[in-house]
Every structure is written in structure tokens, then in C-alpha cells.
Design a protein around this motif. Structure first.
Motif, PDB file in Angstrom:
ATOM      1  N   TYR B 121       0.644  -1.323  -0.100  1.00 42.82           N
ATOM      2  CA  TYR B 121       0.183  -0.066   0.068  1.00 42.82           C
ATOM      3  C   TYR B 121       0.802   1.277  -0.076  1.00 42.82           C
ATOM      4  O   TYR B 121       0.274   2.249   0.260  1.00 42.82           O
ATOM      5  CB  TYR B 121      -1.031   0.026   1.376  1.00 42.82           C
ATOM      6  N   ALA B 122       2.244   1.160  -0.104  1.00 42.66           N
ATOM      7  CA  ALA B 122       2.921   2.504  -0.054  1.00 42.66           C
ATOM      8  C   ALA B 122       3.028   3.041  -1.675  1.00 42.66           C
ATOM      9  O   ALA B 122       3.497   4.013  -1.642  1.00 42.66           O
ATOM     10  CB  ALA B 122       4.544   1.944   0.368  1.00 42.66           C
ATOM     11  N   ILE B 123       2.783   2.335  -2.477  1.00 38.52           N
ATOM     12  CA  ILE B 123       2.846   2.714  -4.003  1.00 38.52           C
ATOM     13  C   ILE B 123       1.560   2.115  -4.606  1.00 38.52           C
ATOM     14  O   ILE B 123       1.013   1.054  -4.325  1.00 38.52           O
ATOM     15  CB  ILE B 123       4.046   2.422  -4.723  1.00 38.52           C
ATOM     16  N   SER B 124       1.209   2.557  -5.813  1.00 39.24           N
ATOM     17  CA  SER B 124       0.077   1.790  -6.513  1.00 39.24           C
ATOM     18  C   SER B 124       0.741   1.178  -7.720  1.00 39.24           C
ATOM     19  O   SER B 124       1.750   1.605  -8.230  1.00 39.24           O
ATOM     20  CB  SER B 124      -0.790   2.987  -7.099  1.00 39.24           C
ATOM     21  N   PRO B 125       0.105   0.173  -8.111  1.00 38.83           N
ATOM     22  CA  PRO B 125       0.738  -0.607  -9.251  1.00 38.83           C
ATOM     23  C   PRO B 125       0.828   0.340 -10.373  1.00 38.83           C
ATOM     24  O   PRO B 125       1.893   0.000 -10.958  1.00 38.83           O
ATOM     25  CB  PRO B 125      -0.465  -1.808  -9.452  1.00 38.83           C
ATOM     26  N   ASN B 601      -0.467   6.756   6.139  1.00 37.72           N
ATOM     27  CA  ASN B 601      -1.933   6.387   6.417  1.00 37.72           C
ATOM     28  C   ASN B 601      -1.958   5.811   7.783  1.00 37.72           C
ATOM     29  O   ASN B 601      -1.206   5.084   8.208  1.00 37.72           O
ATOM     30  CB  ASN B 601      -2.038   5.004   5.531  1.00 37.72           C
ATOM     31  N   VAL B 602      -2.907   6.475   8.698  1.00 38.87           N
ATOM     32  CA  VAL B 602      -2.976   5.895   9.950  1.00 38.87           C
ATOM     33  C   VAL B 602      -4.401   5.012   9.948  1.00 38.87           C
ATOM     34  O   VAL B 602      -5.432   5.629   9.978  1.00 38.87           O
ATOM     35  CB  VAL B 602      -3.189   7.091  10.989  1.00 38.87           C
ATOM     36  N   THR B 629       3.263   6.198   2.781  1.00 38.69           N
ATOM     37  CA  THR B 629       2.650   5.730   1.360  1.00 38.69           C
ATOM     38  C   THR B 629       2.779   7.261   0.554  1.00 38.69           C
ATOM     39  O   THR B 629       2.878   8.248   0.915  1.00 38.69           O
ATOM     40  CB  THR B 629       1.153   5.557   1.489  1.00 38.69           C
ATOM     41  N   LEU B 630       2.900   6.903  -0.821  1.00 37.88           N
ATOM     42  CA  LEU B 630       2.766   7.931  -1.788  1.00 37.88           C
ATOM     43  C   LEU B 630       1.374   8.131  -2.463  1.00 37.88           C
ATOM     44  O   LEU B 630       1.418   8.909  -3.242  1.00 37.88           O
ATOM     45  CB  LEU B 630       3.907   7.577  -2.907  1.00 37.88           C
TER      46      LEU B 630
END
Lengths: 184, 644
Positions: B121-125, B601-602, B629-630
């Protein structure tokens, strides 16, 4: 036994279970994970204050320690593989006990004994006989009885040769042998 | 006159990588010093004496143009840079390279084939594929680590489907997919199998959500499959004979591991598959494969390097068993052994012949092998580097390991009887024995009944090379078994002595003092797991302030609260994630954090059945998981997850 919470997986064997354990040693089952965690935070806070609490001294509530969610931290995959039958752990390990010459067999729960001494005492009580002391060299000398058991491979073995833990997991039934057959 | 420059690359441990250039001319063979001020990643200088240099190219330049760093770059054609970057296999090195300058960023991103994403979830595909269009191998991790211990609900997230869909859309030539703690559906596996013609390798660790039907799709459609490695996954058995779906034309398998599957496989299909895959190096079967089938398989695959047995139960006096012994003796390449889920102890001597060569032995799923048999086996294993066992081995058994396995680097001792505390059979004695006998030990996971500070101090002295040190006392707050003191001094000694320690898990009675030691000494620490420890916010603060390289922090049931959480909010952007459950953090503090740090993201996980109407900021949060996350809050969060 109305006070006990019934769990979906519980076969309700508790109600009909014949146990020889001390009264009040029922294991509390908790359905709500959250509650279990809170209960044990309290427990551990109490423990922190008790500097003289020995690690082995948890007779009063051994079960509650093992009910902390996620402790010890072992993956559920591993838990299910290494200890697949939790229900067996709760319902006991009953084996048949036969005695040469007796008209009917008995059944005992191996799980409730901590070691050979307790088991042999219980057998002596149940069948009103003396089995005597174990020695590696001479078996059970001085008595006309010898406790034997049938193991996983179907062989008849003398009780007492192997460590207790190995014994209770490989013992399928017990046989108290008597007379000339008993002395090797 | 013209000068030739030789370009070398060397990796220096603390400073990343370096390029060394030596000026060679026809007349002057000694190097000259050039300094590049602003960029610590690059140096120029006569460093030919370093042993680990690789010559990667030569370029001809005008001598006076060498002065300028920028022009240096002009003389490095992209092909040279790419060739240079080929030497950089670690993703950390590649990430460092991308930061040097724009042109290096560009060259690196087009040449990167292996991408590692520690938190899906730190980056999107889509963004990933946009940056690395030539990606061929993707590694993804999903759920937080504590999900392993039932602290995270199954449907929290970590779906692989969107990743596969994006890669299909982006025309990625995917060859390898490695997933850990992700939700994988049969649909995903089918899409994967049908979309990537060059797909070669699927590794799934601790994943769930799929069935043997998904595996059937992989088997039947991935024509060049080399590796199918399933480790500890929960897979539903659909009885569809998935293994028989490998076509007769499939001969490319190098690695097949289905030990975690619960159902039957067609034994004849398995034997034929093994027979036609002559490059098969690693085979781990499940418990449904009996010993006589294993014997036939081994007869066809004497080249195996890694073997996981199925059911090892048989009559040792039988013909099959003798044949097995013979087949085993022919397997002289086996260096890694595991399995033995069901075992007849008297059959174990069949493997003594391969024990001498073993470097890895995993008997942690073999509760049927008792201490005596275990010890007899280990006596033959003097080349062992990695050993995984159950605590039935006992302190005495560990003593035998210590005197036999002098090459041991990693040891894991798992609990055999989780539900009844008090029957475990390893203590601090076993650990001390191992530390004294195995000088190369650098990684340990140890579940034990009790521990003492004295033992830990001795272990720290004997083994200063620990990279991973994970100790778990079965009672989470047990004090020193002899002195009844907290175990602060023991763990303090470990971090003080083991300067390279990267991963640490602690347990037992611990106060804020132990965290003071962590903050002061654990300078290389990247991952820390804490449970039922500490007295106040100070403990957590010591760690956050002192452990500069911390990447993952997970805490449960410890009295750390808002003051610690909010003291240094920027710190969390330098970390991958923070988990806190059953601590003292309140909802209000989490909201503050989320508001001030948009790049985090919390997430609050709230599983209680009753949804409170008025949500009170002063309420303590049950479970909080935050990560950098970006791409902002995720869109697939279930009802019980609330992203603030």
C-alpha cells in the motif's frame, strides 16, 4: 454445568466428563479476543509487581496464559500442523486397561497424570494390587504384577522405559500382566 | 594527448557504492586524484589496490575535460551506465543510484528488472509500472507481521489482484512473482497464468484465499514454469488433481514445493513429472505422498539438492524401505532436508547417509521425532549451517548440536506444546551451550520456558555477530529465573555486543531501562518487536530517538501512549510501518498524527461488534497500523478499518 460458556466447537463433553482432577480447574474459554487481551494485560501488570512470583508457580491459572491471543507468537499454520487436535487436548486421552483374570476392562485418562508414579498409584488403587518399584534392570521386581502397554506399532512394552511424554503419546492401551507371564 | 579512463565499481559497506576511475595514459600509469565535493556516492581516485574492484569499461577522453564531473557523465554512454548498474543487485543500491542525478534516475529506471515493494500500500501498481516499465520480477508484501499471530483480521487487505490487472494492462513481461502475507484468489492465479507467456516463477509465503483450482491454472498454462514454491499457505483443497494438469510438455521445473497442501495428489502424475524434469533441484512434497512413492521419485531424481519428505512412515523391515535406503544413498547432492510430518522413528536411519552433506535441516514440523532420535540424527550432521527444530530437542540435545555443528549460522527452536505452559523443554542452558559451541551463529529464534540475564550476557559475549536475535519466553512477562529481576541487563548486553544487529524480538519482564539500551546501542536495528514490556512513554521514546535505522516497529500490550507517539512524527516517514495494539494511544492522538502527516496512512482496526455512536477522542485505540505511502488512503479497506 450451566455457568460454562458454550463455544461453537465445544462438544459439550464437559457436562458428562469423568475427571479425576481437582475441582475448579476448568479452563476458561473466551470467545472475545479483545476481552482476553485486556484480562491478561491486567494479569501481567499484577505479575510485574510480584517480583517473587516464580515462573513455574502458575498452578492456579496455567490455562489462562495459553489463552493470550497471539502468544506465544507462532503462525497459525504451524500451530495447526504441530498440534492439529486441540479438541483432543480438551477431552482427554483415554486408554483401555485390562488386567489378566479380570472380567471387564477399565478406562483411564492418561492426561491427568504427571508421571509414572501417579499412574502406577492410580492403577494400584483401581485394581487393588501392588505393582512395586521400577528398575531398568529388573522391571517391577517383588510383585506378581507388571504393567505393560501396547504402543503405536502394536508391540507389548514394559511401562517405564521411555520418557513420560513419549509414553503418553505412543500408548494405545494398558495391560497389567500377572504371574509367570509377568516376570521376564 | 588523449587519456584513457578505466571505470571500476566497488561496493563499500557503509557508504553505498563507489566508482573508482583511474587515469591511464600512454605515458603516465599512475592515477591522479580528482575530488567530487557534493556527491558522497561517487569518488575518483587511485584505488586499484582494493580487492573487490570490477573493471567495467574504458573511455577515451580529453585530459582537460576530466576536471568536471558533469562532463564525466557525458563520456559515459548510457550503455556503460547500464552495464555498471547490472552489478547492483540489491534494491537499496539501485534506489541510491537513482538519487544521484536525473540522467542516472532515467537510466536506472529503464534498466531495473527486479522490484521489491515492502508494503503493497505504499505505492500503486500503475505508478510502479510507469516508473519501471521493464520490470520482470515483482516482490510484494501485504499484511503487517503481527497478522501471523491472529492480531489482524483475515480480510484486512493485501490483495494481489489489482497488481496483476495493472501489469496486464501495462504490457509488463512478468516472469516472477513473490508474495508474502497477501490475499490471492483463484481468479488472480488464472489471470496470471493466462497473461504472461514467459512466466517462470511463483513464490507464495503465508498467503491465503486460493484453492487448488488456482494452482491447476498455473500448472496447465505456464509453459515455461520453473518454480512453484508454496510456503505455509492456507490452501483449500478442491480435489481437482491440480498436479496432473502439468502438461507432458512441461520439462522446465527446477523447484516444486507443495508441502503445505492438505489434500491428495496423483502419485503417478508426480512421478512422471519428476522423471521428465531433469533440472529439478528442489522438491518438497506433502504428507499425502507416502514413503514408497518417495523412493520411486528419488530414484528418478538423484540430482536433487533440496528435499522435503512427505509421510515417512513405513515398516523398516520391508523391501520398500531397503530400496529407499539405496535411493537415498545415490542422492549425493542433497544439502537441504525438511518434512517428516508423520514419521516412524525406526525409518530415520535411511537418511543418515545424506546427513553428512546437509547444510539446512528443518525438523520443526516433525513432532514425531523425539529427543533421542533427533540427537542420533544430528550427530551425523556436522556441516549444518541452518537448523530448525522443536523444543523437544531439550537442552541436552542442544548441547549435542553445539558440539557437532560447528558451522551453524542459524538456529530456530519452536515450541512443541503451545497450549500447556510448563512442559517445554528448553531453557537458557541450551542457548548458552549453542552460543559457546557455534562461533558462526548469527541468527536465532528461540522459544523457551525461562531465561536469565547471566545467560544472555554470556551469549552476547560468545556471539557478537548476531544479525537476528529473537527470543520468546512462553510466559511473556517472566522475570530472570534465578534473580527474579527484569531481563533488561541481558538484552542490553546483546545490543551492546552485537553491533550489526538488524532484527530483534524481546520478551520476558522488561522495564524502560532495556529500551534505553536499545536506543543507545542498537544503531543498525531495522526491525523491533515488543510485547508486554516497558513502564512508560520513555521506553518507546528511547527507541524512536536512538535507533536511527529503524524501519519496522511493532508493539503490543505495552504502556506506551500519546506522548511517545507524537514526539517525533517525522520519524515515521523514515520507517516502513508502525504497529501498536493494546497500548495507551488514544483516538485523538491518532487523528492528530494523521492530520499532520499526509504522507502516512494511519489505520485504526476496530473489531468490536458494537459501533459506538459517539466516538470519543479520549478512547484508547485497540489496534493501530500506520505506514508511509505515496498514494494516500487505500480504497479497498474493509468496514472495520478506519483510515484517519
Amino acid at each position: 454445568m450451566e455457568g460454562i460458556m458454550s463455544h461453537e466447537n465445544d462438544l459439550n463433553l464437559k457436562a458428562t466428563e469423568l475427571r479425576l482432577g481437582l475441582p475448579g480447574t476448568d479452563e476458561p474459554t473466551s470467545k472475545n479476543n479483545k476481552r482476553a487481551a485486556n484480562e491478561l494485560v491486567e494479569d501481567s501488570e499484577l505479575l510485574k509487581g510480584k517480583s517473587d512470583a516464580k515462573a513455574g508457580d502458575i498452578e492456579t491459572a496455567p490455562a489462562s496464559k495459553s489463552q493470550i491471543v497471539g502468544w506465544p507468537p507462532v503462525r497459525s499454520y504451524r500451530k495447526n500442523v504441530v498440534q492439529p487436535k486441540k479438541t483432543e487436548a480438551e477431552t482427554g486421552n483415554y486408554v483401555k486397561v485390562s488386567m489378566d483374570g479380570a472380567p471387564y476392562l477399565r478406562k483411564i485418562d492418561l492426561k491427568i497424570y504427571k508421571g509414572y508414579q501417579e499412574l502406577l498409584k492410580a492403577l494400584e488403587n483401581m485394581f487393588k494390587l501392588t505393582i512395586g518399584e521400577y528398575s531398568e534392570r529388573e522391571g517391577y521386581k517383588g510383585s506378581e504384577y507388571a504393567p505393560a502397554y501396547e504402543d503405536k506399532d502394536g508391540d507389548l512394552m514394559l511401562v517405564g522405559d521411555v520418557p513420560w511424554d513419549m509414553f503418553i503419546s505412543t500408548c494405545k492401551r494398558l495391560r497389567i500382566m500377572r504371574g509367570s507371564e509377568a516376570t521376564a | 594527448m588523449d587519456t584513457y579512463i578505466n571505470i571500476y565499481i566497488e561496493r563499500e559497506r557503509d557508504r553505498g557504492f563507489g566508482f573508482f576511475l583511474t587515469e591511464l595514459s600512454d605515458y603516465n600509469r599512475s592515477g591522479s586524484n580528482l575530488k567530487v565535493e557534493d556527491n558522497p556516492e561517487l569518488y575518483f581516485g587511485p584505488k586499484i589496490f582494493r580487492s573487490s574492484l570490477h573493471l567495467i569499461g574504458s573511455a577515451r577522453v580529453k585530459k582537460d575535460q576530466m576536471r568536471s564531473f558533469q562532463s564525466m557523465l557525458n563520456y559515459f554512454p548510457e550503455e556503460v551506465l547500464e552495464h555498471v548498474f547490472d552489478f547492483l543487485t540489491s534494491h537499496r543500491d539501485r534506489n541510491a543510484v537513482s538519487l544521484v542525478c536525473k540522467s542516472w534516475y532515467a537510466v536506472e529506471r529503464f534498466s531495473r528488472e527486479k522490484v521489491f515493494i515492502g508494503n503493497c500500500y505504499a505505492i500503486s501498481p500503475d505508478r510502479l509500472i510507469a516508473r519501471f516499465p521493464r520490470v520482470r520480477s515483482l516482490t510484494l508484501k501485504g499484511k503487517p507481521h503481527f497478522a501471523d499471530f491472529n492480531l489482524v483480521p483475515h480480510d484486512w487487505g493485501g490483495y494481489v489482484q489489482p497488481w496483476i490487472e495493472s501489469m496486464v494492462k501495462g504490457g509488463v513481461n512478468l516472469e516472477e512473482l513473490r508474495l508474502k502475507r497477501m490475499l490471492v484468489s483463484d481468479e488472480s492465479l488464472e489471470l496470471l497464468a493466462n497473461s504472461f507467456p514467459n512466466f517462470k516463477s511463483l513464490v507464495l509465503v503465508s498467503c491465503e484465499g486460493f484453492t487448488t483450482d488456482g494452482l491447476a491454472a498455473i500448472a496447465s498454462n505456464c509453459r515455461f514454469l520453473r518454480e512453484l514454491d508454496l510456503q505455509e499457505n492456507e490452501v483449500e483443497d478442491r480435489r481437482g488433481q491440480w498436479l496432473s494438469r502439468f502438461p507432458d510438455s512441461c520439462t522446465s521445473l527446477v523447484s516444486l514445493n507443495f508441502a503445505c497442501l492438505k489434500g491428495e495428489v496423483n502419485l503417478a502424475s508426480l512421478e512422471r513429472l519428476v522423471a521428465r524434469c531433469c533440472n529439478l533441484r528442489s522438491l518438497r512434497v506433502n504428507h499425502a505422498v507416502p514413503l514408497d512413492a518417495l523412493q520411486r521419485i528419488l530414484a528418478q531424481a538423484p540430482q536433487l539438492v533440496d528435499l522435503g519428505t512427505g509421510s515417512f512412515v513405513h515398516d523398516p523391515d520391508s523391501e520398500s524401505y531397503n530400496k529407499l535406503e539405496t535411493s537415498m544413498q545415490k542422492c549425493t547432492s542433497i544439502t537441504s532436508l525438511s518434512g517428516f510430518l508423520d514419521v516412524t522413528a525406526r525409518c530415520l536411519p535411511a537418511i543418515y547417509s545424506i546427513c553428512r552433506h546437509l547444510t539446512t535441516l528443518n525438523l520443526s514440523y516433525a513432532p514425531g521425532i523425539y529427543s533421542d532420535e533427533l540427537v542420533k540424527l544430528i550427530c551425523h550432521c556436522n556441516k549444518l549451517e541452518r537448523l530448525l527444530v522443536l523444543d523437544t530437542i531439550g537442552d541436552k540435545g542442544l548441547g549435542v548440536v553445539a558440539s557437532t555443528c560447528k558451522e551453524l549460522q542459524e538456529l530456530r527452536v519452536f515450541p512443541s506444546d503451545i497450549y500447556v505452559v510448563g512442559n517445554a523443554s528448553v531453557t537458557e542452558e541450551g542457548l548458552v551451550a549453542i552460543s559457546a559451541g557455534c562461533p558462526k551463529l548469527n541468527s536465532i529464534l528461540y522459544f523457551c520456558q525461562q531465561m536469565t540475564n547471566a545467560a544472555l550476557i554470556t551469549v552476547a559475549k560468545n556471539c557478537p555477530n548476531f544479525i537476528r536475535f529473537r527470543l520468546c519466553t512462553l510466559n511473556p512477562t517472566v522475570p530472570d529465573a534465578v534473580t527474579m529481576q527484569p531481563l533488561d541487563e541481558g538484552f542490553g548486553a546483546i545490543v551492546k555486543s552485537c553491533k550489526g544487529l538488524k532484527r530483534l524480538s524481546v520478551s520476558g519482564l522488561l522495564t524502560d531501562q532495556v529500551f534505553l539500551y536499545f536506543g543507545r546501542y542498537a544503531k543498525q536495528l531495522e526491525m523491533l518487536s515488543i510485547a508486554f514490556a516497558g513502564d512508560s512513554d520513555k521506553g518507546m521514546l528511547y527507541v524512536l530517538n536512538g535507533c536511527k535505522k529503524l524501519k519496522k516497529l511493532e508493539i503490543r500490550d505495552s504502556p506506551f501512549g500519546n506522548v511517545a507517539l507524537l514526539a517525533d512524527m517525522g520519524k515515521y516517514e523514515t520507517m516502513r510501518s508502525l504497529w501498536m495494539s493494546s497500548c495507551e494511544v488514544t483516538l485523538g492522538a491518532c487523528k492528530t498524527l494523521a492530520q499532520k502527516m499526509p504522507k502516512l496512512n494511519v489505520e485504526i482496526i476496530n473489531e468490536s461488534d458494537q459501533m459506538e455512536d459517539s466516538v470519543d477522542d479520549k478512547q484508547k485505540v485497540e489496534k493501530m497500523y500506520l505506514y508511509r505511502t505515496l498514494v494516500g488512503p487505500r480504497k479497498d479497506a474493509p468496514d472495520f478499518v478506519w483510515t484517519l
